[in-house]
Structure formats: structure tokens, C-alpha cells
Scaffold this active site. Structure first.
Site, PDB file in Angstrom:
ATOM      1  N   HIS A 279       0.871  -1.134   0.041  1.00  0.00           N
ATOM      2  CA  HIS A 279      -0.013   0.068   0.256  1.00  0.00           C
ATOM      3  C   HIS A 279       0.787   1.239   0.025  1.00  0.00           C
ATOM      4  O   HIS A 279       2.014   1.158   0.542  1.00  0.00           O
ATOM      5  CB  HIS A 279      -0.781  -0.032   1.345  1.00  0.00           C
ATOM      6  CG  HIS A 279      -1.726   1.131   1.362  1.00  0.00           C
ATOM      7  ND1 HIS A 279      -2.869   1.355   0.494  1.00  0.00           N
ATOM      8  CD2 HIS A 279      -1.659   2.416   1.811  1.00  0.00           C
ATOM      9  CE1 HIS A 279      -3.583   2.264   1.006  1.00  0.00           C
ATOM     10  NE2 HIS A 279      -2.872   3.076   1.558  1.00  0.00           N
TER      11      HIS A 279
ATOM     12  N   ASP B 166     -15.524   2.250   6.511  1.00  0.00           N
ATOM     13  CA  ASP B 166     -14.165   2.935   6.056  1.00  0.00           C
ATOM     14  C   ASP B 166     -14.477   3.681   4.950  1.00  0.00           C
ATOM     15  O   ASP B 166     -13.983   4.921   4.985  1.00  0.00           O
ATOM     16  CB  ASP B 166     -13.067   1.772   5.697  1.00  0.00           C
ATOM     17  CG  ASP B 166     -11.826   2.891   5.150  1.00  0.00           C
ATOM     18  OD1 ASP B 166     -11.331   3.632   5.971  1.00  0.00           O
ATOM     19  OD2 ASP B 166     -11.378   2.617   4.074  1.00  0.00           O
TER      20      ASP B 166
ATOM     21  N   ARG C 228     -13.510  12.202   6.301  1.00  0.00           N
ATOM     22  CA  ARG C 228     -12.311  12.761   6.501  1.00  0.00           C
ATOM     23  C   ARG C 228     -11.755  13.833   5.531  1.00  0.00           C
ATOM     24  O   ARG C 228     -11.111  14.694   5.869  1.00  0.00           O
ATOM     25  CB  ARG C 228     -11.200  11.820   6.682  1.00  0.00           C
ATOM     26  CG  ARG C 228     -11.239  10.924   7.955  1.00  0.00           C
ATOM     27  CD  ARG C 228     -10.408   9.448   7.640  1.00  0.00           C
ATOM     28  NE  ARG C 228      -9.112   9.891   7.272  1.00  0.00           N
ATOM     29  CZ  ARG C 228      -8.272   8.994   6.584  1.00  0.00           C
ATOM     30  NH1 ARG C 228      -8.938   7.944   6.113  1.00  0.00           N
ATOM     31  NH2 ARG C 228      -6.988   9.289   6.184  1.00  0.00           N
TER      32      ARG C 228
ATOM     33  N   SER D  23      -7.758   3.113   8.517  1.00  0.00           N
ATOM     34  CA  SER D  23      -8.083   3.141   6.995  1.00  0.00           C
ATOM     35  C   SER D  23      -7.413   2.170   6.316  1.00  0.00           C
ATOM     36  O   SER D  23      -7.737   1.219   5.610  1.00  0.00           O
ATOM     37  CB  SER D  23      -8.082   4.352   6.513  1.00  0.00           C
ATOM     38  OG  SER D  23      -8.431   4.154   5.090  1.00  0.00           O
TER      39      SER D  23
ATOM     40  N   LYS E   1      -8.465  -2.643   5.652  1.00  0.00           N
ATOM     41  CA  LYS E   1      -8.705  -3.184   4.177  1.00  0.00           C
ATOM     42  C   LYS E   1      -7.864  -4.130   4.146  1.00  0.00           C
ATOM     43  O   LYS E   1      -7.826  -5.278   3.411  1.00  0.00           O
ATOM     44  CB  LYS E   1      -8.502  -2.083   3.353  1.00  0.00           C
ATOM     45  CG  LYS E   1      -9.612  -1.072   3.089  1.00  0.00           C
ATOM     46  CD  LYS E   1      -9.474  -0.032   1.900  1.00  0.00           C
ATOM     47  CE  LYS E   1      -8.416   1.009   2.129  1.00  0.00           C
ATOM     48  NZ  LYS E   1      -8.713   1.969   3.090  1.00  0.00           N
TER      49      LYS E   1
END
Length: 519
Positions: free
Chosen positions: A120, A199, A206, A221, A225
Site C-alpha cells: 500500500h 471505512d 475525513r 483506514s 482493508k
């Protein structure tokens, strides 16, 4: 979103006697209700535990906030309170678990578990690493269920780049993901309404409450996932610099340590790489242009900084998941997959499996750079900028470049806004290179009118020249922070510092000598 995630302010709430909390009457998914506790009454005030430092903070306090009517006022207050006061690791882990439980968990064959890895990124200008890394890891025997997104930033996200390829289908269902992993070994897919739907609500909130950079919220967040993916190992590319979420390296390091620590508490083996984002990654920015550059990297060529980041992150993942004896050996395996064409072959298979016509996928992956440009969406016009003076390229500032490209249509300001996929820019020079006045240094691909005076000034301001001698561009890799406990080759480390310019290639001796708590 359906059910609880569709916050319309009209459907009444009822108590959920099966799992606790409050849900919309008639909601089948109960995606947000599962965040709550039995017999907890919704309120219009921020919970007192939060106002007092939320020492008793748990996922349960989210129910009164998320389920209030209207939603945004109390949720905004909760997000701002967390932004200002923070959360401790235990609270962050509880929030992460609650978000992960709000939807479906992905289930894979047990034999896949040691091979399930993912990466990520916190986002950067010209960051096309996922396009190269996922198929390269698949070529090394990994299973890579990469859940990505569309960016609300200056130049979009990974899915936006892939959707510049005609016919690419954004797979979302777990069944399709499993089939792709069986057939190809990797997939780059969108986050569906069934995967961590809570989320999605918080992420949107946000964005409009100036809490995007809250460390606990970013951590929850990202990791929520990944928890549902059932991974063996995860690496997070945490960007720092002028064009990153965190301009300061120390802030980025704090996020990295939080991700690693909270991940460990959830049973997820997480490493975090700190990488510089002052200059764009590679030489191209923009959706089609970045796909072209990713294909060059898959050819075994392309910009050195992109290749170094792909092999460094990939090598760390192979090592962390026990598929390589050392990080350097893992990096060498990823490099070999790029050089022998096997990574490019996996990318071609992934494109065909995700809706691209097989002939087009083959032409993209085997064609020349000129042929690839013909097959991808392009901009109508090009415009070059020239160096205003003699000098050495000290830096090419990513932020002003990204801001101008956003104005030209390469990024979006709100969800669903269309993108100009051919808009972008090519860097014609490299950091450390000596230039003469009048040398072309940037080629802008645009659809509209010529660049305005202010846009040209902003772009020229992105080129930073100096009087020093030409030099080798520094590595984008700055630090690697690893999970606590024994590593696959019996090393133990929490924090590894990578010297400027060295990348991750020389980590093995340092890692083997590490002891707990060293740095």
C-alpha cells in the site's frame, strides 16, 4: 452504499438484538451497526471518553456518532477530536478491527496463506509502483490481492491509471478476485461496498473535515482493508516530502511505526518503507503516461528510481513472508522477473483476465513504446518548457507540477469527477544532470488551450537549478521499519535506517546483526 452506509437521515434506527448496536430498520448488511454496543443510545454529543482523552475509547463509541442524524455534525466532531487528541495503539487497533468487521472478510485456500502479500502507498506524484510490483510478485510465486482506489488528489490513483487501458474492468467481488489469483497470481481491484464499508464513510468524511492526516485514522483506514485480505505480509510505502501527505520525515516515521505496531497487535506482519516525495517518481506523471512507464519497467528498463523502489519493496515482502532468505535475495528475484519478461507476462494475463481484449493486452505488453502510445488515450497537444538558465538539476519539485496537471484535468476534486486520461507531463531531464539554458526539460501533454502565464511560471518554478557539479540522483528509499520479533532468517529488528543512495540492496548484513530495540 446500501443499508447502514446509506446515510439518508430518514430511515429510523432500531436496536440489533443479534449482534449489538444500532442499525437502520430494514438494513440487511448492518455495515455500520456492527460498530456499536447493545443498548447504547445515539447521542448528538461527542462521547465524554473522547473529550477526556478517551482513555476508555473503543470501537463502541463510534455507533452514537455514525448513527446520529444528521451524520456529518457529530462525526466531524469525533474525527476532529481524534485529529487533535490522537489515539493510543490499543484504541487504534480496536477501531481497525471494528472497520474490518463492518463488511465481508476474504477467504482463501489455506495453502495460499504463506504466499499472500500486498503493498500500500500513501500516495505520491508519478507513483506507478503497484502496476509493476503486483505482477512481479506474482511471477515470484506470490498471491497479491491488491485492493486499490481512485485518488481524490492531484493526479488520481492506481485504478485511474489502469482504466486508461481500454476495456479494463474494475473487479470487486471476492469470487472474481479468487479466480484471478488462481489464474494469474495477482489482481488490482476496487473496494466494493461489501469490503470494509464503514471505512468508506469515514474516508469521505475525513476528506471534508480536514482530518485526512490523522495518524490513527490513516492507520485504521489502511490496515482495516488489509486485515480482511488475510495476508502473510504487507509493506506500506509511506511518502514524505513537499508533495506527500506528511512533508516532514519524522511525521512519516511516526505513521510508519504506528502501522507496524498496530499491525503486529492484529497479527498482521507489516513493514513500512519511508520514501522521498519531493520530486516525481520516474519520468512520467499522468494516467496513460504512467502506464507507458510501468510497461518500460516491466521490460527491464525504465527510470532507475522506479525500478529500485519496485525491487526494494518486493524484496522486503518476499523476505518478510519467508519466501526469500534475505531481503537482497528477494530484491534480486524481483529484478530477475522484470528482466526475463515473466513479470510483464503476468501483467498481460491480468489485463486480459480483467476485461482487456487479449490482442490489445498482448500488443501493449510486446509492442514498442511508440506503438503503446498509439494504443492508449492521448492528449491533443504537447508543449515544451526550456531551462531558463545554465545549471545542475538539484530538484524537480513534484507539488507545483501536480497542481498544474490537476488544473489541466489529470486529477479530481470530488468523487466521480471525470479525468482527462491523456493529460500529463514527461520529465526530459534527471536530477543531477547539467543543463544549458534553452534545453527542453519538460513536455506537457494537454487537451485544452495553451498553458497560461501563471501555469508556465508555476512549472518553471518546479525546476530547481544549482551551480554544483553533476551528481548521482539520491535513492528515493530512506528507511525501512520492520515488525518486532524474529524475522525469517532469525534477525530481530524494529527500525532499519537506509543510508542515502543505498536503497534496500545492502540491508541483509545489517538485519542479521540487529537486536531488539536497536536502530
Amino acid at each position: 452504499m446500501d443499508g447502514c452506509a446509506r446515510v439518508d437521515g430518514r430511515t429510523p434506527w432500531r436496536t440489533d438484538t443479534r449482534g449489538g448496536g444500532w442499525v437502520r430498520a430494514g438494513c440487511k448488511d448492518q455495515c455500520l451497526g456492527r460498530l456499536g454496543a447493545p443498548n447504547q443510545t445515539p447521542t448528538r454529543t461527542v462521547p465524554k471518553t473522547l473529550a477526556s482523552g478517551h482513555s476508555a475509547m473503543s470501537a463502541q463509541v463510534w455507533t452514537p456518532v455514525l448513527l446520529d442524524n444528521p451524520l456529518m455534525c457529530p462525526l466531524g466532531a469525533m474525527l476532529m477530536a481524534i485529529r487533535l487528541r490522537g489515539m493510543d495503539p490499543e484504541e487504534t487497533a480496536l477501531l481497525t478491527q471494528a472497520l474490518a468487521r463492518s463488511g465481508q472478510k476474504l477467504e482463501w485456500p489455506e495453502a495460499w496463506h504463506p504466499h499472500l502479500v500486498d503493498k500500500h502507498s500513501t500516495g505520491g506524484v508519478g507513483d506507478k509502483v503497484s502496476l509493476v510490483l503486483a505482477p512481479a510478485l506474482a511471477a515470484c510465486g506470490c498471491k497479491v490481492p491488491m485492493i486499490s482506489g481512485r485518488g481524490l488528489g492531484h493526479t488520481g490513483g492506481t485504478l485511474d491509471k489502469l482504466e486508461s487501458i481500454p476495456g479494463f474492468n474494475v473487479v470487486q467481488s471476492p469470487e472474481q478476485m479468487k479466480l484471478l489469483l488462481e489464474q494469474v497470481g495477482c489482481c488490482i481491484v476496487g473496494q466494493s461496498e461489501k469490503l470494509v464499508p464503514a471505512d468508506g464513510v469515514l474516508y469521505a468524511a475525513r476528506d471534508v473535515t480536514a482530518t485526512v492526516d490523522s495518524l490513527p485514522l490513516v492507520t485504521a483506514s489502511i490496515l482495516s482493508k488489509k486485515v480482511v485480505e488475510g495476508l502473510s505480509a504487507l509493506i506500506v510505502d509511506v511518502k514524505f516530502g513537499e508533495a506527500a501527505l506528511f512533508p516532514d520525515q519524522e511525521q512519516a516515521r511516526e505513521l510508519a511505526r504506528t502501522l507496524v505496531g498496530v499491525g503486529a497487535s492484529l497479527g498482521l506482519r507489516v513493514a513500512a518503507a519511508l520514501t522521498a516525495m519531493d520530486s516525481p517518481l520516474g519520468r512520467s506523471v499522468g494516467h496513460s503516461l504512467e502506464v507507458e512507464e510501468a510497461l518500460l519497467c516491466l521490460d527491464g528498463a525504465g527510470p532507475p528510481d522506479l525500478r529500485e523502489l519496485v525491487t526494494g519493496l518486493g524484496g522486503a515482502l518476499l523476505w518478510l513472508s519467508g519466501q526469500a532468505e534475505a531481503q537482497a535475495r528477494g530484491a534480486a528475484r524481483v529484478a530477475a522477473a522484470l528482466d526475463d519478461g515473466s513479470a510483464r507476462g503476468r501483467f498481460q494475463q491480468m489485463l486480459a483476465a480483467q476485461g482487456v481484449e487479449p490482442a490489445l493486452a498482448r500488443a501493449l505488453c510486446s509492442g514498442s513504446p511508440a506503438r503503446r502510445r498509439q494504443l492508449l488515450p492521448g492528449a491533443r497537444d504537447q508543449e515544451e518548457l526550456r531551462a531558463p538558465a545554465d545549471g545542475t538539476v538539484e530538484r524537480i519539485r513534484a507539488l507545483p507540477l501536480a497542481l498544474v496537471l490537476h488544473e489541466l484535468g489529470a486529477g479530481r476534486s470530488r468523487a466521480g469527477e471525470p479525468l482527462r486520461l491523456g493529460v500529463g507531463a514527461e520529465l526530459l531531464v534527471a536530477v543531477g544532470q547539467r543543463l544549458r539554458r534553452g534545453t527542453p526539460w519538460l513536455r506537457v501533454h494537454r487537451d485544452g488551450a495553451a498553458l497560461s502565464g501563471s501555469q508556465r511560471r508555476a512549472l518553471q518554478g518546479a525546476l530547481v537549478l544549482s551551480d554544483r557539479a553533476p551528481f548521482a540522483a539520491p535513492s528515493p528509499l530512506a528507511e525501512l521499519i520492520l515488525p518486532p520479533g524474529p524475522a525469517p532468517e532469525a534477525a530481530q529488528e524494529h527500525h532499519v535506517h537506509v543510508a542515502a543512495g543505498s536503497g534496500f540492496q545492502d540491508l541483509a548484513p545489517a538485519l542479521a546483526a540487529q537486536t531488539p530495540g536497536s536502530s
